[in-house]
Design a protein around this motif. Sequence first.
Motif, PDB file in Angstrom:
ATOM      1  N   LEU A 165     -49.535  51.449  50.141  1.00 33.03           N
ATOM      2  CA  LEU A 165     -48.733  51.672  50.994  1.00 33.03           C
ATOM      3  C   LEU A 165     -47.769  52.684  50.352  1.00 33.03           C
ATOM      4  O   LEU A 165     -47.072  53.262  50.695  1.00 33.03           O
ATOM      5  CB  LEU A 165     -47.752  49.866  49.840  1.00 33.03           C
ATOM      6  CG  LEU A 165     -46.619  50.041  49.553  1.00 33.03           C
ATOM      7  CD1 LEU A 165     -46.197  48.888  51.113  1.00 33.03           C
ATOM      8  CD2 LEU A 165     -46.371  48.516  48.322  1.00 33.03           C
ATOM      9  N   ARG A 166     -48.276  53.430  48.982  1.00 32.77           N
ATOM     10  CA  ARG A 166     -47.554  54.376  49.026  1.00 32.77           C
ATOM     11  C   ARG A 166     -48.043  55.934  50.071  1.00 32.77           C
ATOM     12  O   ARG A 166     -47.735  56.821  49.960  1.00 32.77           O
ATOM     13  CB  ARG A 166     -48.775  55.002  47.712  1.00 32.77           C
ATOM     14  CG  ARG A 166     -49.973  55.053  47.425  1.00 32.77           C
ATOM     15  CD  ARG A 166     -50.816  56.076  45.901  1.00 32.77           C
ATOM     16  NE  ARG A 166     -50.018  57.325  45.489  1.00 32.77           N
ATOM     17  CZ  ARG A 166     -50.620  57.871  44.959  1.00 32.77           C
ATOM     18  NH1 ARG A 166     -50.797  57.279  43.880  1.00 32.77           N
ATOM     19  NH2 ARG A 166     -50.522  59.222  44.616  1.00 32.77           N
ATOM     20  N   GLU A 175     -41.537  58.976  46.870  1.00 32.31           N
ATOM     21  CA  GLU A 175     -41.154  58.963  45.036  1.00 32.31           C
ATOM     22  C   GLU A 175     -43.430  59.022  43.982  1.00 32.31           C
ATOM     23  O   GLU A 175     -43.141  59.945  43.720  1.00 32.31           O
ATOM     24  CB  GLU A 175     -41.539  57.618  45.386  1.00 32.31           C
ATOM     25  CG  GLU A 175     -39.984  57.298  44.688  1.00 32.31           C
ATOM     26  CD  GLU A 175     -39.737  55.434  44.294  1.00 32.31           C
ATOM     27  OE1 GLU A 175     -38.645  54.999  44.554  1.00 32.31           O
ATOM     28  OE2 GLU A 175     -40.302  54.765  43.985  1.00 32.31           O
ATOM     29  N   TYR A 176     -44.434  59.111  45.024  1.00 33.62           N
ATOM     30  CA  TYR A 176     -45.420  58.584  44.343  1.00 33.62           C
ATOM     31  C   TYR A 176     -46.223  60.841  45.379  1.00 33.62           C
ATOM     32  O   TYR A 176     -46.736  60.965  44.987  1.00 33.62           O
ATOM     33  CB  TYR A 176     -46.332  58.500  44.898  1.00 33.62           C
ATOM     34  CG  TYR A 176     -46.491  56.746  44.171  1.00 33.62           C
ATOM     35  CD1 TYR A 176     -47.462  56.779  42.888  1.00 33.62           C
ATOM     36  CD2 TYR A 176     -45.459  55.879  44.126  1.00 33.62           C
ATOM     37  CE1 TYR A 176     -47.132  56.292  41.987  1.00 33.62           C
ATOM     38  CE2 TYR A 176     -45.681  54.679  43.146  1.00 33.62           C
ATOM     39  CZ  TYR A 176     -45.452  55.139  41.998  1.00 33.62           C
ATOM     40  OH  TYR A 176     -45.646  53.765  41.189  1.00 33.62           O
ATOM     41  N   GLU A 179     -47.777  62.543  42.891  1.00 35.25           N
ATOM     42  CA  GLU A 179     -49.588  61.465  41.989  1.00 35.25           C
ATOM     43  C   GLU A 179     -50.192  62.712  42.813  1.00 35.25           C
ATOM     44  O   GLU A 179     -50.641  61.896  44.125  1.00 35.25           O
ATOM     45  CB  GLU A 179     -49.068  60.421  41.848  1.00 35.25           C
ATOM     46  CG  GLU A 179     -47.805  60.206  41.284  1.00 35.25           C
ATOM     47  CD  GLU A 179     -48.449  59.704  39.320  1.00 35.25           C
ATOM     48  OE1 GLU A 179     -49.162  59.638  38.999  1.00 35.25           O
ATOM     49  OE2 GLU A 179     -46.949  59.672  38.874  1.00 35.25           O
ATOM     50  N   GLU A 181     -53.178  61.737  43.247  1.00 37.97           N
ATOM     51  CA  GLU A 181     -54.357  60.554  43.017  1.00 37.97           C
ATOM     52  C   GLU A 181     -54.100  59.294  43.146  1.00 37.97           C
ATOM     53  O   GLU A 181     -52.655  59.280  42.673  1.00 37.97           O
ATOM     54  CB  GLU A 181     -56.081  60.758  42.130  1.00 37.97           C
ATOM     55  CG  GLU A 181     -56.560  61.711  42.718  1.00 37.97           C
ATOM     56  CD  GLU A 181     -57.541  61.899  41.974  1.00 37.97           C
ATOM     57  OE1 GLU A 181     -57.312  61.874  40.230  1.00 37.97           O
ATOM     58  OE2 GLU A 181     -58.184  62.456  42.030  1.00 37.97           O
ATOM     59  N   PRO A 182     -54.518  58.554  43.904  1.00 42.23           N
ATOM     60  CA  PRO A 182     -55.691  58.787  44.746  1.00 42.23           C
ATOM     61  C   PRO A 182     -54.926  59.647  46.198  1.00 42.23           C
ATOM     62  O   PRO A 182     -53.942  58.889  46.533  1.00 42.23           O
ATOM     63  CB  PRO A 182     -55.783  57.449  45.260  1.00 42.23           C
ATOM     64  CG  PRO A 182     -54.577  56.486  45.378  1.00 42.23           C
ATOM     65  CD  PRO A 182     -53.835  56.564  43.724  1.00 42.23           C
ATOM     66  N   GLN A 186     -59.523  59.135  49.876  1.00 38.85           N
ATOM     67  CA  GLN A 186     -59.762  57.848  49.361  1.00 38.85           C
ATOM     68  C   GLN A 186     -59.779  56.664  49.241  1.00 38.85           C
ATOM     69  O   GLN A 186     -60.507  55.614  48.801  1.00 38.85           O
ATOM     70  CB  GLN A 186     -59.563  58.496  47.421  1.00 38.85           C
ATOM     71  CG  GLN A 186     -59.901  60.032  46.844  1.00 38.85           C
ATOM     72  CD  GLN A 186     -59.594  60.525  45.912  1.00 38.85           C
ATOM     73  OE1 GLN A 186     -58.379  60.274  45.967  1.00 38.85           O
ATOM     74  NE2 GLN A 186     -59.970  61.468  45.103  1.00 38.85           N
ATOM     75  N   MET A 187     -58.242  56.078  49.787  1.00 40.98           N
ATOM     76  CA  MET A 187     -57.756  55.204  49.539  1.00 40.98           C
ATOM     77  C   MET A 187     -58.934  54.545  50.781  1.00 40.98           C
ATOM     78  O   MET A 187     -58.792  53.327  50.228  1.00 40.98           O
ATOM     79  CB  MET A 187     -56.007  55.255  49.858  1.00 40.98           C
ATOM     80  CG  MET A 187     -55.115  53.418  49.591  1.00 40.98           C
ATOM     81  SD  MET A 187     -56.324  52.549  48.688  1.00 40.98           S
ATOM     82  CE  MET A 187     -54.961  52.567  47.240  1.00 40.98           C
ATOM     83  N   PHE A 190     -61.616  52.933  50.722  1.00 36.70           N
ATOM     84  CA  PHE A 190     -61.830  52.389  49.402  1.00 36.70           C
ATOM     85  C   PHE A 190     -61.413  51.043  50.504  1.00 36.70           C
ATOM     86  O   PHE A 190     -62.396  50.197  50.379  1.00 36.70           O
ATOM     87  CB  PHE A 190     -60.712  52.082  48.367  1.00 36.70           C
ATOM     88  CG  PHE A 190     -60.743  51.266  47.539  1.00 36.70           C
ATOM     89  CD1 PHE A 190     -61.390  50.883  46.587  1.00 36.70           C
ATOM     90  CD2 PHE A 190     -59.566  49.552  47.497  1.00 36.70           C
ATOM     91  CE1 PHE A 190     -61.283  50.179  45.944  1.00 36.70           C
ATOM     92  CE2 PHE A 190     -59.484  49.148  46.542  1.00 36.70           C
ATOM     93  CZ  PHE A 190     -60.580  49.317  45.335  1.00 36.70           C
TER      94      PHE A 190
END
Lengths: 196, 196
Positions: A165-166, A175-176, A179, A181-182, A186-187, A190
């Motif tokens: 989603l991000r 918004e993210y 940030e 990480e991740p 990486q996502m 996962f």
Amino acid sequence: MRHAFASIEQNPYDRIADVAERLFADIGFQKTTIGDIAHELRMSPANVYRFFASKAEINNEVGRRLLAEIEAAVHVSIDHSASPSEKLRATIATIEKLNAQRFLSNQKLHELIERAFTENWPLVRDHVQKLDKLLTKIISQGQEEGVFHVEDCALAALLVRSACLRFYHPRILVEYSEEPEPTLDQMIEFCLAALA
Amino acid sequence: MRHAFASIEQNPYDRIADVAERLFADIGFQKTTIGDIAHELRMSPANVYRFFASKAEINNEVGRRLLAEIEAAVHVSIDHSASPSEKLRATIATIEKLNAQRFLSNQKLHELIERAFTENWPLVRDHVQKLDKLLTKIISQGQEEGVFHVEDCALAALLVRSACLRFYHPRILVEYSEEPEPTLDQMIEFCLAALA
């Protein structure tokens, strides 16, 4: 002159959408009126209403075109990917890249897309359905090749989209963006681990 | 009378925060002024400023208390869970449940939390750090028990939190409340598969 003739021959629906997109990019979709669009096209507002029943329909068409650009880029990136895992990564990475580029290059057009997502306009539902179908197809292919092992490919597609989603949602990714990480890689790793 | 005495003996910092929370719940945090809070407490605004340097600090304290309630509930739910997998599910499920309950019971207090998340107030950074530490601890425990197999427990915690964004983020969970899928259980299963 060639170009001028081509523009005259273009159908009015596309001409209206072209001008609307330009005005939305310049002054924003909320400030642009049907009157502004008609004025730019040297036609009457009544003529614009022959092709679009409301301003909301014009917003929707401009948004649809912007998301269609993303969809086209996703398809190109998938064609250049060999494995289902790479296709999955390419899909999310391309959406993130194009949304981020639009945000940096024209925040006013990005605002239209953000609003469309926040209010779940019809064009967003179509776009997300297309994305889900595409992810389902990629996961099914991985399933056939023995790379993925899931019970329900359509549900797995929903889960991958939700987990990312991000990275795929135009407003949330902005918004993210601060940030670190991740990371998208990486996502994706996962998600690939969950699918394997 | 007993209650009245207790209230008089309570420290002014907590009394101000109590009254602020009640006013925020009634008329919203944006409409509530330091003057309103002082008036309710029968003290001067200058006296409120002895304990909080600004209205923003009061907002932050009320938000912190609301998130502390969620953190306390998460700890109770974890104590009632046997395995690391159940603890992970309990953590996210409790956060979702309490945020959803607050949204339904008092949208004005929920708005404060939404705003805090959207603007990444200090209390949110603290809350998210606590959550990350907790998830890291649960994943480490699963790692020791041989249930999870990840290289980096702290990164895995970030990935689980990110994958569950639509369930743990107060505003995004409201936006996605109309979307039936994926369910929280499906997303947790997906995360557990990725961690295994």
